[in-house]
Design a protein around this motif. Structure first.
Motif, mmCIF file in Angstrom:
data_model
loop_
_atom_site.group_PDB
_atom_site.id
_atom_site.type_symbol
_atom_site.label_atom_id
_atom_site.label_comp_id
_atom_site.label_asym_id
_atom_site.label_seq_id
_atom_site.Cartn_x
_atom_site.Cartn_y
_atom_site.Cartn_z
ATOM 1 N N CYS A 34 0.821 -1.215 0.000
ATOM 2 C CA CYS A 34 0.000 0.000 0.000
ATOM 3 C C CYS A 34 0.854 1.263 0.000
ATOM 4 O O CYS A 34 0.510 2.260 -0.631
ATOM 5 C CB CYS A 34 -0.937 0.014 1.201
ATOM 6 N N ALA A 35 1.961 1.241 0.710
ATOM 7 C CA ALA A 35 2.833 2.413 0.788
ATOM 8 C C ALA A 35 3.476 2.719 -0.559
ATOM 9 O O ALA A 35 3.694 3.885 -0.905
ATOM 10 C CB ALA A 35 3.909 2.198 1.847
ATOM 11 N N ALA A 36 3.759 1.694 -1.334
ATOM 12 C CA ALA A 36 4.440 1.885 -2.605
ATOM 13 C C ALA A 36 3.489 2.199 -3.756
ATOM 14 O O ALA A 36 3.929 2.632 -4.820
ATOM 15 C CB ALA A 36 5.245 0.631 -2.946
ATOM 16 N N GLY A 37 2.212 2.009 -3.553
ATOM 17 C CA GLY A 37 1.245 2.208 -4.623
ATOM 18 C C GLY A 37 1.108 3.658 -5.058
ATOM 19 O O GLY A 37 1.460 4.587 -4.321
ATOM 20 N N GLY A 38 0.612 3.852 -6.240
ATOM 21 C CA GLY A 38 0.383 5.193 -6.761
ATOM 22 C C GLY A 38 -0.727 5.920 -6.027
ATOM 23 O O GLY A 38 -0.704 7.139 -5.883
ATOM 24 N N ARG A 39 -1.705 5.185 -5.544
ATOM 25 C CA ARG A 39 -2.831 5.749 -4.790
ATOM 26 C C ARG A 39 -3.181 4.793 -3.664
ATOM 27 O O ARG A 39 -2.978 3.589 -3.763
ATOM 28 C CB ARG A 39 -4.056 5.932 -5.666
ATOM 29 N N PHE A 40 -3.744 5.377 -2.605
ATOM 30 C CA PHE A 40 -4.231 4.560 -1.500
ATOM 31 C C PHE A 40 -5.575 5.118 -1.066
ATOM 32 O O PHE A 40 -5.708 6.310 -0.808
ATOM 33 C CB PHE A 40 -3.261 4.577 -0.317
ATOM 34 N N VAL A 41 -6.570 4.265 -1.000
ATOM 35 C CA VAL A 41 -7.897 4.642 -0.522
ATOM 36 C C VAL A 41 -8.187 3.757 0.683
ATOM 37 O O VAL A 41 -8.227 2.544 0.569
ATOM 38 C CB VAL A 41 -8.975 4.434 -1.603
ATOM 39 N N GLY A 42 -8.358 4.393 1.823
ATOM 40 C CA GLY A 42 -8.608 3.637 3.039
ATOM 41 C C GLY A 42 -9.889 4.083 3.714
ATOM 42 O O GLY A 42 -10.553 5.023 3.268
ATOM 43 N N PHE A 43 -10.210 3.447 4.803
ATOM 44 C CA PHE A 43 -11.388 3.754 5.599
ATOM 45 C C PHE A 43 -10.989 4.770 6.664
ATOM 46 O O PHE A 43 -10.026 4.562 7.405
ATOM 47 C CB PHE A 43 -11.916 2.461 6.234
ATOM 48 N N GLY A 44 -11.715 5.872 6.750
ATOM 49 C CA GLY A 44 -11.343 6.979 7.621
ATOM 50 C C GLY A 44 -11.150 6.627 9.082
ATOM 51 O O GLY A 44 -10.304 7.201 9.755
ATOM 52 N N ALA A 45 -11.916 5.699 9.610
ATOM 53 C CA ALA A 45 -11.831 5.361 11.023
ATOM 54 C C ALA A 45 -10.789 4.279 11.317
ATOM 55 O O ALA A 45 -10.619 3.874 12.453
ATOM 56 C CB ALA A 45 -13.198 4.899 11.522
ATOM 57 N N SER A 46 -10.088 3.834 10.311
ATOM 58 C CA SER A 46 -9.120 2.758 10.472
ATOM 59 C C SER A 46 -7.760 3.299 10.908
ATOM 60 O O SER A 46 -7.232 4.243 10.320
ATOM 61 C CB SER A 46 -8.973 2.028 9.130
ATOM 62 N N SER A 49 -5.342 2.863 8.008
ATOM 63 C CA SER A 49 -5.475 3.911 7.000
ATOM 64 C C SER A 49 -4.864 5.221 7.482
ATOM 65 O O SER A 49 -4.202 5.927 6.715
ATOM 66 C CB SER A 49 -6.939 4.139 6.647
ATOM 67 N N PHE A 50 -5.083 5.562 8.748
ATOM 68 C CA PHE A 50 -4.505 6.783 9.308
ATOM 69 C C PHE A 50 -2.989 6.726 9.248
ATOM 70 O O PHE A 50 -2.340 7.657 8.780
ATOM 71 C CB PHE A 50 -4.959 6.979 10.760
ATOM 72 N N PHE A 51 -2.403 5.628 9.713
ATOM 73 C CA PHE A 51 -0.953 5.490 9.710
ATOM 74 C C PHE A 51 -0.407 5.475 8.285
ATOM 75 O O PHE A 51 0.633 6.075 8.003
ATOM 76 C CB PHE A 51 -0.533 4.237 10.471
ATOM 77 N N MET A 52 -1.126 4.819 7.388
ATOM 78 C CA MET A 52 -0.689 4.779 5.996
ATOM 79 C C MET A 52 -0.668 6.187 5.398
ATOM 80 O O MET A 52 0.274 6.570 4.717
ATOM 81 C CB MET A 52 -1.611 3.869 5.173
ATOM 82 N N ARG A 53 -1.728 6.962 5.653
ATOM 83 C CA ARG A 53 -1.771 8.332 5.143
ATOM 84 C C ARG A 53 -0.587 9.135 5.669
ATOM 85 O O ARG A 53 0.110 9.805 4.898
ATOM 86 C CB ARG A 53 -3.070 9.011 5.540
ATOM 87 N N GLU A 54 -0.323 9.062 6.953
ATOM 88 C CA GLU A 54 0.782 9.802 7.551
ATOM 89 C C GLU A 54 2.129 9.342 6.982
ATOM 90 O O GLU A 54 2.998 10.149 6.683
ATOM 91 C CB GLU A 54 0.766 9.663 9.074
ATOM 92 N N TYR A 55 2.294 8.039 6.844
ATOM 93 C CA TYR A 55 3.539 7.490 6.296
ATOM 94 C C TYR A 55 3.771 7.987 4.868
ATOM 95 O O TYR A 55 4.862 8.429 4.520
ATOM 96 C CB TYR A 55 3.495 5.959 6.332
ATOM 97 N N ARG A 56 2.729 7.906 4.049
ATOM 98 C CA ARG A 56 2.864 8.326 2.655
ATOM 99 C C ARG A 56 3.176 9.821 2.550
ATOM 100 O O ARG A 56 3.995 10.230 1.736
ATOM 101 C CB ARG A 56 1.597 7.966 1.877
ATOM 102 N N LEU A 57 2.528 10.624 3.377
ATOM 103 C CA LEU A 57 2.801 12.063 3.361
ATOM 104 C C LEU A 57 4.236 12.350 3.796
ATOM 105 O O LEU A 57 4.921 13.189 3.191
ATOM 106 C CB LEU A 57 1.816 12.814 4.261
#
Length: 66
Positions: A34-46, A49-57
């Motif tokens: 997921c971290a290496a993908g071009g896009r990531f769509v996760g569930f907001g309450a997960s 997903s939160f950690f993935m968003r922060e990691y990618r940013l």
């Protein structure tokens, strides 16, 4: 012309089975993919997903792709 990359099922069918992995190892594998993908769509309450968003940013992925 826009062409799509390989589908998840085609990638997974070419991978070695993960039956010998612990659940933590499977989660890490999910995270890496997921971290290496071009896009990531996760569930907001997960928390995943939160950690993935922060990691990618933190690693330079544009906010619009997460």
């Amino acid at each position: 012309m826009h062409t799509q990359g390989p589908t998840a099922s085609s990638i997974l069918s070419n991978m070695a089975p993960t039956t010998g992995l612990h659940s933590e190892q499977v989660a890490l594998l999910d995270f890496i993919v997921c971290a290496a993908g071009g896009r990531f769509v996760g569930f907001g309450a997960s928390t995943f997903s939160f950690f993935m968003r922060e990691y990618r940013l933190q690693h330079g992925k544009p906010r619009t792709t997460t």
